[in-house]
Design an enzyme around this catalytic site. Structure first.
Site, short mmCIF file in Angstrom:
data_model
loop_
_atom_site.label_atom_id
_atom_site.label_comp_id
_atom_site.label_asym_id
_atom_site.label_seq_id
_atom_site.Cartn_x
_atom_site.Cartn_y
_atom_site.Cartn_z
N GLY A 34 26.39 20.12 37.17
CA GLY A 34 27.21 19.90 35.98
C GLY A 34 28.09 18.67 36.06
O GLY A 34 27.68 17.60 36.51
N ARG A 63 26.48 28.68 31.92
CA ARG A 63 27.11 29.89 32.45
C ARG A 63 26.51 30.30 33.79
O ARG A 63 27.17 30.92 34.61
CB ARG A 63 26.98 31.05 31.45
CG ARG A 63 27.97 30.98 30.29
CD ARG A 63 27.94 32.27 29.50
NE ARG A 63 29.08 32.36 28.60
CZ ARG A 63 29.49 33.49 28.02
NH1 ARG A 63 28.84 34.62 28.27
NH2 ARG A 63 30.53 33.51 27.21
N VAL A 64 25.25 29.98 34.00
CA VAL A 64 24.59 30.32 35.26
C VAL A 64 24.13 29.03 35.93
O VAL A 64 23.24 28.35 35.43
CB VAL A 64 23.39 31.26 35.04
CG1 VAL A 64 22.71 31.56 36.37
CG2 VAL A 64 23.84 32.55 34.36
N LYS A 65 24.78 28.70 37.03
CA LYS A 65 24.44 27.48 37.79
C LYS A 65 24.21 27.82 39.26
O LYS A 65 23.12 27.68 39.79
CB LYS A 65 25.55 26.44 37.68
CG LYS A 65 25.89 25.99 36.27
CD LYS A 65 27.11 25.07 36.29
CE LYS A 65 27.56 24.73 34.89
NZ LYS A 65 28.83 23.93 34.91
N THR A 66 25.26 28.27 39.91
CA THR A 66 25.21 28.49 41.36
C THR A 66 24.96 29.95 41.72
O THR A 66 24.89 30.28 42.91
CB THR A 66 26.53 28.04 42.01
OG1 THR A 66 27.61 28.76 41.40
CG2 THR A 66 26.74 26.55 41.83
N LYS A 137 34.84 34.93 52.60
CA LYS A 137 34.43 36.10 53.38
C LYS A 137 33.80 35.67 54.70
O LYS A 137 34.02 36.31 55.73
CB LYS A 137 33.43 36.94 52.58
CG LYS A 137 32.87 38.12 53.37
CD LYS A 137 31.96 38.99 52.53
CE LYS A 137 31.42 40.15 53.37
NZ LYS A 137 30.64 41.12 52.57
N ARG A 215 68.30 28.22 50.82
CA ARG A 215 68.99 27.83 52.06
C ARG A 215 69.07 29.00 53.02
O ARG A 215 69.01 28.83 54.23
CB ARG A 215 70.38 27.29 51.74
CG ARG A 215 70.36 25.92 51.07
CD ARG A 215 71.76 25.38 50.88
NE ARG A 215 72.45 26.02 49.77
CZ ARG A 215 73.59 26.69 49.86
NH1 ARG A 215 74.17 26.83 51.03
NH2 ARG A 215 74.16 27.22 48.80
N HIS A 277 78.81 37.95 42.43
CA HIS A 277 78.04 39.00 43.08
C HIS A 277 77.23 39.82 42.07
O HIS A 277 77.23 41.05 42.08
CB HIS A 277 78.96 39.93 43.88
CG HIS A 277 79.70 39.23 44.99
ND1 HIS A 277 79.09 38.31 45.82
CD2 HIS A 277 80.99 39.32 45.40
CE1 HIS A 277 79.97 37.87 46.70
NE2 HIS A 277 81.14 38.45 46.46
N GLU A 329 80.12 27.82 42.27
CA GLU A 329 78.84 27.57 42.95
C GLU A 329 77.82 26.93 42.01
O GLU A 329 77.09 26.02 42.39
CB GLU A 329 78.27 28.89 43.51
CG GLU A 329 79.01 29.43 44.71
CD GLU A 329 78.60 28.73 46.01
OE1 GLU A 329 77.77 27.81 45.96
OE2 GLU A 329 79.13 29.13 47.07
#
Length: 341
Positions: A34, A63-66, A137, A215, A277, A329
């Site tokens: 592709g 849609r279907v290659k590999t 895998k 930190r 807090h 802060e």
């Protein structure tokens, strides 16, 4: 000597030209299809078409290659098992030692305005995740790369040692499974929201990506990090905010700032929220945010020390000058005037 094969099938072409050239220099033949095949050929890199390797054409509009036993047997064969290698020899299949693959941009597709369901569905990758999972895998023998930032180190190691170390193959396999897991989770969550009315699914999988390491964690001796859900949701949140100046935020800074932003979103009129807090200790609305700050501060003049303040209007120079007198802060606002900074 048996040829060494690498399957290269990527949507994101970043760095792929240099990677493919590096593999060729290391003695590999590149198998592709592709858009990746066309891209590499245009760069002067010889490739073997997947259809030539399998003897089977691409079909169903790509849609279907590999998805073929020649490809996946070549990836999944355990080199240390004689029966696996004999099965390859019997079928004339060559082992595939490297798989470089990244997937159709499903998350990016969702961000497009008024995207059709048909467009969304066509951006669900099938062959790519299957390649990635097969290679991951079989990490004992196969190197899988889903992150373009990894290309250079993989090629360098192959050139130096002939193979990628087991330690790195394991790390790359973990990255690969994370890559596919995130992809599938985003798809499932999107389709559930768009096509069903299910609010509380039996299985809820939320993918997160690292934004930054803090930190320290809740206490100085602990570690912490910030993650956000993907795909990223627009809106006023501390995760979507941009730090303009100051030191890196701590774990507690982020918790307090997130609390302040959640609270300030409840108000449409000019408002100020002070949090310490993770607890609001001063909230006020007024005709402007300067007066809102004064009223919020008068609610509790002790707790704002070392706290976080959020506004729902721009912070101007007058307000900034007053805030600078206090030890705060974090200050959060939709915007800051140039003079306020």
């Amino acid at each position: 000597m048996q040829k060494r094969l690498a399957v290269v099938s990527v949507f994101d072409k970043k760095g792929i030209e240099r990677f493919a050239k590096g593999l060729k220099e290391a003695g590999f033949e590149i198998v592709s299809s592709g858009g990746t095949s066309r891209f590499l050929r245009e760069k002067g890199i010889d490739v073997i078409e997947v259809s030539s390797l399998t003897g089977f054409p691409e079909m169903l509009g790509g849609r279907v290659k590999t998805l073929h036993p020649v490809v996946h047997a070549g990836i999944l064969a355990r080199r240390g098992l004689k029966q696996d290698m004999k099965a390859l020899d019997d079928q004339g299949i060559s082992p595939i030692d490297v798989v470089a693959c990244n997937l159709y941009p499903f998350e990016e597709t969702l961000l497009k305005e008024d995207v059709s369901l048909e467009k969304v569905v066509e951006n669900i990758d099938i062959g790519g995740p299957t390649l990635v999972r097969s290679a991951a895998k079989n990490f004992e023998y196969v190197t899988v790369v889903v992150n373009p930032d990894r290309y250079d180190e993989v090629v360098e190691e192959i050139k130096q040692n002939g193979v990628v170390s087991r330690e790195k193959r394991v790390a790359l396999a973990v990255e690969a499974f994370e890559h596919v897991a995130r992809y599938d989770a985003v798809i499932a969550n999107y389709l559930r929201r768009r096509l069903t009315e299910e609010k509380f699914p039996r299985n809820l999988t939320l993918p997160f990506e690292l934004i930054q390491k803090t930190r320290y964690g809740e206490n100085p001796h602990q570690e912490g990090a910030v993650y956000r859900v993907v795909p990223v949701v627009d809106g006023a949140t501390i995760i979507n905010s941009r730090k303009l100046q100051g030191k890196e935020l701590s774990y507690n800074n982020i918790l307090d700032a997130d609390c302040a932003v959640d609270c300030i979103r409840e108000f449409s009129e000019p408002a100020a929220v002070i949090v310490k807090h993770a607890t609001p200790c001063g909230i006020a609305c007024a005709g402007n945010v300067l007066r809102a700050w004064e009223d919020a501060y008068e609610t509790d003049t002790y707790s704002p020390f070392g706290g976080v303040v959020a506004f729902n209007r721009e912070v101007g120079s007058d307000l900034a000058e007053i805030l600078s007198r206090f030890f705060l802060e974090v200050v959060v606002a939709p915007s800051f005037s140039e003079k306020s900074l």
